[in-house]
Write an enzyme that holds these catalytic residues in place. Structure first.
Site, PDB file in Angstrom:
ATOM      1  N   ASP A   1       0.804  -1.235   0.000  1.00  0.00           N
ATOM      2  CA  ASP A   1       0.000   0.000   0.000  1.00  0.00           C
ATOM      3  C   ASP A   1       0.829   1.273   0.000  1.00  0.00           C
ATOM      4  O   ASP A   1       0.405   2.297  -0.503  1.00  0.00           O
ATOM      5  CB  ASP A   1      -0.938   0.023   1.214  1.00  0.00           C
ATOM      6  CG  ASP A   1      -0.173   0.150   2.528  1.00  0.00           C
ATOM      7  OD1 ASP A   1       0.749  -0.654   2.774  1.00  0.00           O
ATOM      8  OD2 ASP A   1      -0.482   1.077   3.305  1.00  0.00           O
TER       9      ASP A   1
ATOM     10  N   ASP B   1       5.581   0.335   3.431  1.00  0.00           N
ATOM     11  CA  ASP B   1       5.799  -0.915   4.162  1.00  0.00           C
ATOM     12  C   ASP B   1       5.527  -2.100   3.224  1.00  0.00           C
ATOM     13  O   ASP B   1       5.354  -1.911   2.029  1.00  0.00           O
ATOM     14  CB  ASP B   1       4.892  -0.961   5.408  1.00  0.00           C
ATOM     15  CG  ASP B   1       3.427  -0.778   5.031  1.00  0.00           C
ATOM     16  OD1 ASP B   1       3.131  -0.631   3.836  1.00  0.00           O
ATOM     17  OD2 ASP B   1       2.569  -0.789   5.936  1.00  0.00           O
TER      18      ASP B   1
ATOM     19  N   TYR C   1      -5.978   0.565   8.593  1.00  0.00           N
ATOM     20  CA  TYR C   1      -7.099   0.790   7.675  1.00  0.00           C
ATOM     21  C   TYR C   1      -8.389   0.326   8.316  1.00  0.00           C
ATOM     22  O   TYR C   1      -9.172  -0.421   7.752  1.00  0.00           O
ATOM     23  CB  TYR C   1      -6.837   0.117   6.324  1.00  0.00           C
ATOM     24  CG  TYR C   1      -5.675   0.761   5.604  1.00  0.00           C
ATOM     25  CD1 TYR C   1      -5.844   1.988   4.965  1.00  0.00           C
ATOM     26  CD2 TYR C   1      -4.407   0.183   5.602  1.00  0.00           C
ATOM     27  CE1 TYR C   1      -4.773   2.611   4.331  1.00  0.00           C
ATOM     28  CE2 TYR C   1      -3.340   0.800   4.962  1.00  0.00           C
ATOM     29  CZ  TYR C   1      -3.533   2.013   4.324  1.00  0.00           C
ATOM     30  OH  TYR C   1      -2.483   2.624   3.700  1.00  0.00           O
TER      31      TYR C   1
ATOM     32  N   GLU D   1       5.716   9.700   3.297  1.00  0.00           N
ATOM     33  CA  GLU D   1       5.376   8.365   2.799  1.00  0.00           C
ATOM     34  C   GLU D   1       4.457   8.462   1.573  1.00  0.00           C
ATOM     35  O   GLU D   1       3.475   9.193   1.585  1.00  0.00           O
ATOM     36  CB  GLU D   1       4.670   7.547   3.894  1.00  0.00           C
ATOM     37  CG  GLU D   1       4.441   6.087   3.501  1.00  0.00           C
ATOM     38  CD  GLU D   1       3.989   5.206   4.669  1.00  0.00           C
ATOM     39  OE1 GLU D   1       3.488   5.752   5.666  1.00  0.00           O
ATOM     40  OE2 GLU D   1       4.139   3.975   4.562  1.00  0.00           O
TER      41      GLU D   1
END
Ligand SMILES: *[C@@H]1O[C@H](CO)[C@@H](O)[C@H](O)[C@H]1NC(C)=O
Length: 502
Positions: free
Chosen positions: A89, A92, A241, A481
């Site tokens: 995603d 990571d 999430y 990120e």
């Protein structure tokens, strides 16, 4: 003088001036190519020979074969060959199904509305990016009544700074079924499969019908067994999430995409019947992996604006009020802007809001302009041109028209983020360092002040803070990120501005 307090006519003039006076014109074609290339850096699984980002290698080939799900996996292996593939995603190495499905839906919507603006080469690359996700989503939904919604234990993963190619953290597989429902993730997965079926309709009709029939059965499961996946999977998915916003929006969203893809009357009836029950008009000025409300209303409004569905007029009213909430200077304006002009919402990774809200502005602008309509905002009205210019202003900010004069897309322009929060990008590549780099051995690369050795071309990061400042530092993950759902809507925006110029 604050932009927020200007009346709309003044704003239009300012937006015009700023585009005329911009120091340089952006190379939207270059940015488009890079925004799609980024997805290759996020690939999990067995990489194909035409992989262009060469510093990435195969990873997580045994996903779906961990002991915990052996029984299901044996069945699954027969049907599909495991759960390899799909996308990481963000920075990571976890495969989170909820944002992956939303990414797929938005990449598909980008192609459906703006694929004709991409040129043949980039349209093909964008379609390949969708297929990388849908091949995986087909595996994740291959067992009827089950959706595999995540591979990888997020706590185990986040405790290490490891290349995906070295990954030896827990690859736990998480699923939903009738006793552990997840209408949120299943509804979004149905939306993704349905939207992608439109992308492939003429390009690969057999694949397209497979996607559509799977979308239909996954939606049926989502609707029949209602609930939020974070009830049964709380430890695995929260706070990453977690479904904060409820699953109702994903049911309507799934039905809206199925309606668009299949033209079946049952989905139209579902939308009409459930509009109020499922709160179509709620929290309208949000759009992202958790909250689909604004997207539902904009998507459905297209048909109303085309004169095909007057009975869905209330969705257009909701979409209008969403648009008004974004426009600086109108009475019900609710969205905040940074002093430099960037849409800003609290909660981190702000750029996800910028790209998804801008996408809706541009899509709606096109629908309005074809119908020759404007948006009523209180006593004023907003034109399709205004919507488009606001979307363009956001895209231009991302590409470098901002107080720091830096691009927030890695590899685009003379100045861009060098220390992004991304394991694969920040650790030496397999070519440079063939030996295994263990969990905690990665820490020194994470903490290093040096630029990342591998350029994750096209990655758009979380972006500057409320004051347009950007630390360019790995530990500031909210700013540094990248995520797949920041880029997915941007692909459509860049295609449009490439084709239509400044
Ligand atoms: C934004 O970041 C800058 C530089 O790190 C800092 O000085 C400023 O206080 C931050 N602003 C906000 C609103 O957090």
């Amino acid at each position: 003088m604050s932009l927020l307090r200007l009346a709309l006519p003044t704003l239009i003039v300012l937006l015009h001036l700023s585009s005329v006076n911009a120091a340089r014109r952006h190379d939207y074609g270059d940015a488009l190519r890079k925004s799609i290339l980024f997805f290759e850096g996020q690939r999990s699984g067995n990489l194909p020979p035409d992989q262009r980002l060469k510093w990435r290698r195969d990873s997580a080939l045994r996903d779906g074969s961990t002991a915990g799900v052996l029984k299901v996996t044996v069945r699954l292996a027969v049907i599909t060959g495991g759960l390899d593939g799909g996308y990481y995603d963000a920075g990571d190495n976890v495969k989170f199904g909820f944002p992956m499905a939303f990414t797929t839906t938005m990449l598909s919507w980008s192609i459906i509305d703006f694929g004709k603006n991409m040129g043949g080469v980039e349209a093909n690359n964008a379609v390949a990016a969708v297929r990388w996700a849908t091949d995986y989503l087909l595996k994740a939904t291959a067992v009827p009544g089950t959706v595999f919604v995540q591979v990888g234990d997020a706590l185990s993963d986040h405790g290490c700074w490891e290349r995906p190619e070295d990954m030896d953290t827990l690859r736990t597989v998480y699923k939903i079924d009738q006793n552990h429902p997840g209408s949120d993730v299943a509804g979004e997965t149905a939306a993704a499969l349905a939207a992608a079926s439109i992308v492939f309709r003429s390009r690969d009709p057999r694949y397209s019908s497979l996607l559509l029939s799977r979308a239909i059965s996954v939606f049926e499961f989502a609707d029949k067994h209602r609930g939020a996946y974070s009830s049964s999977l709380r430890k695995a998915v929260c706070p990453f999430y977690c479904d904060f916003n409820g699953y109702q929006d994903e049911l309507l969203w799934g039905a809206a995409w199925l309606h668009k893809a299949s033209r079946r009357r049952e989905y139209r009836e579902y939308i009409v019947k459930n509009e109020v029950v499922l709160h179509a008009g709620d929290t309208i000025n949000e759009f992202g992996w958790d909250n689909k409300h604004a997207g539902i209303n904009v998507l459905i409004s297209k048909e109303v604006l085309m004169g095909k569905a007057d009975y869905l007029k209330s969705f257009q009213n909701n979409a209008d009020s969403f648009i008004c909430s974004l426009l600086p200077g109108v009475s019900n304006s609710q969205v905040q802007y940074s002093p430099g002009g960037l849409i800003f919402k609290t909660g981190g990774s702000n750029m996800q809001h910028v790209t998804s809200l801008s996408f809706l502005l541009l899509a709606y602008s096109n629908y309005l302009s074809h119908a020759n309509k404007v948006v009523p905002c209180g006593g004023k009205s907003a034109t399709s041109t205004q919507l488009r210019l606001l979307a363009k202003r956001q895209v231009d900010y991302i590409l470098g028209d901002n107080p720091l004069r830096m691009s927030y897309m890695v590899g685009y322009g003379p100045r861009y983020p060098m220390r992004i929060h991304h394991r694969g990008s920040s650790l030496p590549s397999i070519t440079a360092h063939p030996g295994h780099i263990q969990c905690k051995e990665g820490t020194r690369f994470y903490l290093s002040p040096n630029p990342n050795p591998n350029v994750l071309v096209g990655a758009v990061v979380g972006g500057p803070n409320r004051s347009d400042a950007f630390p360019d530092s790995r530990p500031f993950f909210q700013e540094s990120e990248p995520t797949t759902y920041i880029n997915a809507p941007l692909v459509g925006l860049l295609a449009y501005f490439w084709a239509h110029g400044a």
